[in-house]
Design a protein around this motif. Structure first.
Motif, PDB file in Angstrom:
ATOM      1  N   HIS A 158      -0.739  -3.165   0.463  1.00 47.71           N
ATOM      2  CA  HIS A 158      -1.558  -2.901  -0.762  1.00 47.71           C
ATOM      3  C   HIS A 158      -2.696  -1.711  -0.482  1.00 47.71           C
ATOM      4  O   HIS A 158      -3.007  -0.975  -1.200  1.00 47.71           O
ATOM      5  CB  HIS A 158      -1.886  -4.258  -1.200  1.00 47.71           C
ATOM      6  CG  HIS A 158      -2.945  -3.975  -2.349  1.00 47.71           C
ATOM      7  ND1 HIS A 158      -2.482  -3.532  -3.678  1.00 47.71           N
ATOM      8  CD2 HIS A 158      -4.349  -4.277  -2.523  1.00 47.71           C
ATOM      9  CE1 HIS A 158      -3.434  -3.569  -4.437  1.00 47.71           C
ATOM     10  NE2 HIS A 158      -4.499  -3.809  -3.688  1.00 47.71           N
ATOM     11  N   HIS A 163      -3.894   1.620  -2.282  1.00 51.38           N
ATOM     12  CA  HIS A 163      -5.117   2.464  -2.358  1.00 51.38           C
ATOM     13  C   HIS A 163      -5.360   3.525  -1.796  1.00 51.38           C
ATOM     14  O   HIS A 163      -6.057   4.479  -2.131  1.00 51.38           O
ATOM     15  CB  HIS A 163      -6.257   1.427  -2.018  1.00 51.38           C
ATOM     16  CG  HIS A 163      -6.651   0.185  -3.138  1.00 51.38           C
ATOM     17  ND1 HIS A 163      -7.075   0.353  -4.406  1.00 51.38           N
ATOM     18  CD2 HIS A 163      -6.174  -1.039  -3.189  1.00 51.38           C
ATOM     19  CE1 HIS A 163      -7.098  -0.638  -4.989  1.00 51.38           C
ATOM     20  NE2 HIS A 163      -6.928  -1.589  -4.204  1.00 51.38           N
ATOM     21  N   GLU A 204      -6.090  -0.249 -10.298  1.00 47.55           N
ATOM     22  CA  GLU A 204      -5.191  -1.270  -9.608  1.00 47.55           C
ATOM     23  C   GLU A 204      -3.820  -1.087 -10.556  1.00 47.55           C
ATOM     24  O   GLU A 204      -2.597  -1.312  -9.916  1.00 47.55           O
ATOM     25  CB  GLU A 204      -5.620  -2.550  -9.905  1.00 47.55           C
ATOM     26  CG  GLU A 204      -6.500  -3.110  -8.858  1.00 47.55           C
ATOM     27  CD  GLU A 204      -6.191  -3.180  -7.520  1.00 47.55           C
ATOM     28  OE1 GLU A 204      -5.017  -2.819  -7.171  1.00 47.55           O
ATOM     29  OE2 GLU A 204      -7.189  -3.354  -6.571  1.00 47.55           O
TER      30      GLU A 204
HETATM   31 FE   FE2 Z   1      -6.559  -3.783  -4.652  1.00 42.35          FE
END
Ligand code: FE2
Length: 294
Positions: A158, A163, A204
């Protein structure tokens, strides 16, 4: 010649680490010890220093290999062009877990951002605040190898892959910094929740392009093998701050409402205007309540 008998090696107890029942790996003692060692390394990290080297296991490397290869065709189909270009620049390995230090060095060259190791969940104010300093706090563990395509926790897939894809883009990186500056001016829990919600539905879970067939740039979508194939089934809205901060939300489900900008410039204008206006009254103005989830 010494007459002393050799001293036995001291027994160092393994640090304790637990995962909730039902989490992949919660009953794997070796994995839990590995996670504890990784968390301990982050605790000892000094601000500004390089992230510590982690001795990833063959299972970790196999897990990273599997998820990166599973995500690659989905990214070609569903990730925005900006994200795919940025990932080429970040040049993460696919056959082994990258060390956070090497990813951080490359990121700094591209956009000035760096990764700092986080031992666990970072408080919101701290997490967002450091974004203003071009620092992204990242975990260094990877999900359990028995569940390579799903993790209930934000792991390196993740943070570094998801990101990293936007942190490696100068235009996206600037949006992270603006959220960081806004969080530092938020002052109240309600205003911080508003910042957190708008971050959630942009960096996100954000989408770009025609609402009929938008592409993903949000880290949570990019790092989710399951949701990246299904996000177009959500109700897709134009960017709207008030709606973002009040829409019902369930962390355990795929998002039922997502927000798309037609073009990058629209996203930049939206985030720029919101972040520039954040102060201690933002939460009240937007109707954020103290009992509302973040
Ligand atoms: Fe995140």
């Amino acid at each position: 010649m010494s007459t002393h008998a050799p001293m036995p090696a001291p027994i160092v107890p393994a640090p304790a680490f637990e995962l909730p029942s039902g989490y992949p790996g919660h009953d794997d003692a070796a994995y839990l010890t590995h996670r504890a060692v990784i968390a301990e390394a982050a605790h000892g990290h000094l601000p500004g220093a390089e992230p510590p080297h982690i001795a990833y296991t063959p299972q970790d490397h196999a897990c990273w290999n599997q998820i990166t290869h599973a995500l690659a065709p989905l990214w070609r189909k569903y990730a925005t062009a900006e994200v795919r270009e940025a990932m080429e620049g970040l040049a993460l390995p696919t056959d082994r877990v990258p060390q956070l230090a090497e990813s951080s060095r490359r990121l700094r060259e591209l956009t000035g951002f760096s990764f700092a190791p986080a031992a666990g969940i970072v408080p919101l104010q701290d997490f967002y605040g450091t974004l203003a300093d071009s620092v992204f706090q990242s975990t260094q563990f990877i999900r359990h190898y028995a569940s390579p395509l799903f993790s209930p926790e934000p792991d390196m897939v993740h943070e570094v892959l998801g990101h990293g894809a936007t942190l490696a883009s100068p235009r996206f990186a600037d949006l992270y910094r603006q959220f960081g500056a806004a969080a530092r001016r938020a002052e109240t829990r309600e205003s911080l929740k508003a910042v957190s919600r708008v971050f959630w539905f942009t960096l996100e879970y954000g989408l770009l392009g025609d609402p009929g067939s938008p592409m993903a740039y949000g880290a949570s979508l990019l790092s989710s093998y399951g949701e990246l194939q299904q996000f177009r089934q959500a109700y897709i809205c134009p960017l709207d701050v008030r709606r973002m901060v009040t829409v019902p939300y369930d962390v355990t489900e795929y998002q039922s409402v997502l927000f798309a900008a037609y073009a990058f410039e629209e996203l930049e204008d939206f985030v720029g205007a919101f972040c520039a206006g954040v102060d201690g009254d933002t939460g009240d103005r937007l109707g954020v309540t103290a009992d509302q989830r973040w």
